[in-house]
Motif scaffolding. Structure first.
Motif, PDB file in Angstrom:
ATOM      1  N   HIS A 146       0.818  -0.946   0.170  1.00 19.77           N
ATOM      2  CA  HIS A 146       0.354  -0.434  -0.338  1.00 19.77           C
ATOM      3  C   HIS A 146       0.926   1.191   0.366  1.00 19.77           C
ATOM      4  N   ARG A 147       0.580   2.153  -0.845  1.00 22.95           N
ATOM      5  CA  ARG A 147       1.936   3.437  -1.125  1.00 22.95           C
ATOM      6  C   ARG A 147       2.817   3.121  -1.207  1.00 22.95           C
ATOM      7  N   SER A 148       3.006   2.763  -1.836  1.00 17.94           N
ATOM      8  CA  SER A 148       4.648   1.300  -2.092  1.00 17.94           C
ATOM      9  C   SER A 148       5.381   2.574  -2.844  1.00 17.94           C
ATOM     10  N   ILE A 191      11.352  -4.718  -2.126  1.00 15.63           N
ATOM     11  CA  ILE A 191       9.981  -6.085  -3.225  1.00 15.63           C
ATOM     12  C   ILE A 191       9.177  -5.389  -2.724  1.00 15.63           C
ATOM     13  N   SER A 192       8.132  -5.437  -3.749  1.00 17.06           N
ATOM     14  CA  SER A 192       6.546  -5.116  -4.031  1.00 17.06           C
ATOM     15  C   SER A 192       5.443  -6.751  -3.894  1.00 17.06           C
ATOM     16  N   ALA A 193       4.698  -6.845  -2.956  1.00 21.86           N
ATOM     17  CA  ALA A 193       4.109  -7.817  -2.650  1.00 21.86           C
ATOM     18  C   ALA A 193       2.670  -7.645  -3.052  1.00 21.86           C
ATOM     19  N   ARG A 194       2.691  -7.947  -4.315  1.00 21.85           N
ATOM     20  CA  ARG A 194       0.629  -8.006  -5.373  1.00 21.85           C
ATOM     21  C   ARG A 194      -0.192  -8.484  -5.173  1.00 21.85           C
ATOM     22  N   ASP A 195       0.362  -8.754  -3.804  1.00 22.63           N
ATOM     23  CA  ASP A 195      -1.447  -9.970  -3.069  1.00 22.63           C
ATOM     24  C   ASP A 195      -1.659  -8.731  -1.594  1.00 22.63           C
ATOM     25  N   HIS A 196      -0.641  -8.208  -1.638  1.00 21.01           N
ATOM     26  CA  HIS A 196      -1.063  -7.589   0.048  1.00 21.01           C
ATOM     27  C   HIS A 196      -1.830  -7.547   0.489  1.00 21.01           C
ATOM     28  N   GLU A 197      -3.113  -7.586  -0.438  1.00 22.86           N
ATOM     29  CA  GLU A 197      -4.175  -6.730   0.152  1.00 22.86           C
ATOM     30  C   GLU A 197      -4.988  -8.315   1.127  1.00 22.86           C
ATOM     31  N   ALA A 198      -4.755  -9.157   0.845  1.00 22.95           N
ATOM     32  CA  ALA A 198      -5.316 -10.543   1.172  1.00 22.95           C
ATOM     33  C   ALA A 198      -4.438 -11.064   2.438  1.00 22.95           C
ATOM     34  N   GLY A 199      -3.553  -9.714   3.243  1.00 25.00           N
ATOM     35  CA  GLY A 199      -3.852 -10.312   4.206  1.00 25.00           C
ATOM     36  C   GLY A 199      -2.087 -10.222   4.874  1.00 25.00           C
TER      37      GLY A 199
END
Length: 211
Positions: free
Chosen positions: A59-61, A81-89
């Motif tokens: 979020h707001r990376s 790095i960026s977690a593309r599915d970070h909204e999953a928890g």
């Protein structure tokens, strides 16, 4: 002769939306010196013996990455790095970081939360030393007044399990399963301190006034 410290990576999780402090994002909140919380946390991690360093954004990376890297010396710059599915928890952010750490020849990994600016490099190095003294253990946990906290150091043998957790609980299920077999490092209340409400952010804004 003391046992040599093992090669241990460190992962800083910084992908959350910080919904409880909205509209402010806690990782961007400044302390009394103006330093953002995420930068304060990352400085402590960068000062410890862990290598490599990995920081996971979501979020707001763009904003949070710029804030995190303030004052980090080039030789200790983390892998970003960026977690593309970070909204999953939280578990998905953890899995993204673990996937990078697993590519390196390390015996374990410190899992650090980006919103724990009171932790010190001394604590992290003590945890690495405890891991060196108990190489067959599943990991190392810090404890204050009988309460476990963060960060947690995990052995490489649990990397596959760490990468397959689900939901927003991170590795809590694994900690419940293996915690009794993990050496404990006694420390102060900083391992349970968080700043996840507007009132707590106001308290954080007054910290580190001495520099």
């Amino acid at each position: 002769m003391s046992r040599a410290a093992p090669c241990v990576a460190a992962i800083v999780l910084a992908a959350g939306a910080s919904s409880r402090t909205a509209p402010a994002h806690k990782l961007l909140a400044p302390d009394a010196t103006g330093l953002p919380m995420i930068a304060r946390t990352l400085r402590a991690v960068a000062a410890c013996r862990a290598d490599p360093l990995v920081i996971v954004f979501g979020h707001r990376s763009t904003e949070i990455q710029a804030a995190a890297l303030r004052g980090i010396p080039p030789e200790r710059m983390p892998l970003c790095i960026s977690a593309r599915d970070h909204e999953a928890g939280l578990s998905r952010t953890l899995a993204a970081g673990m996937a990078v750490a697993a590519q390196h020849d390390v015996a374990g990994t410190l899992i650090c939360l980006g919103d724990m600016p009171l932790i010190s490099s001394t604590l992290l190095d003590r945890m690495i030393a405890a891991f060196a003294a108990h190489p067959a253990c599943p990991g190392v946990m810090p404890v204050h007044a009988g309460r476990r906290g963060n960060p947690i150091l995990w052995s490489r043998r649990l990397f596959p399990a760490l990468m397959t957790q689900a939901g927003d609980r991170g590795a809590r299920a694994l900690l419940d399963r293996y915690g009794a077999d993990m050496p404990q490092v006694a420390t102060g209340p900083e391992i349970t301190e968080d700043f996840d409400t507007p009132a707590r952010l106001a308290e954080y804004a007054r910290l580190f006034a001495g520099g």
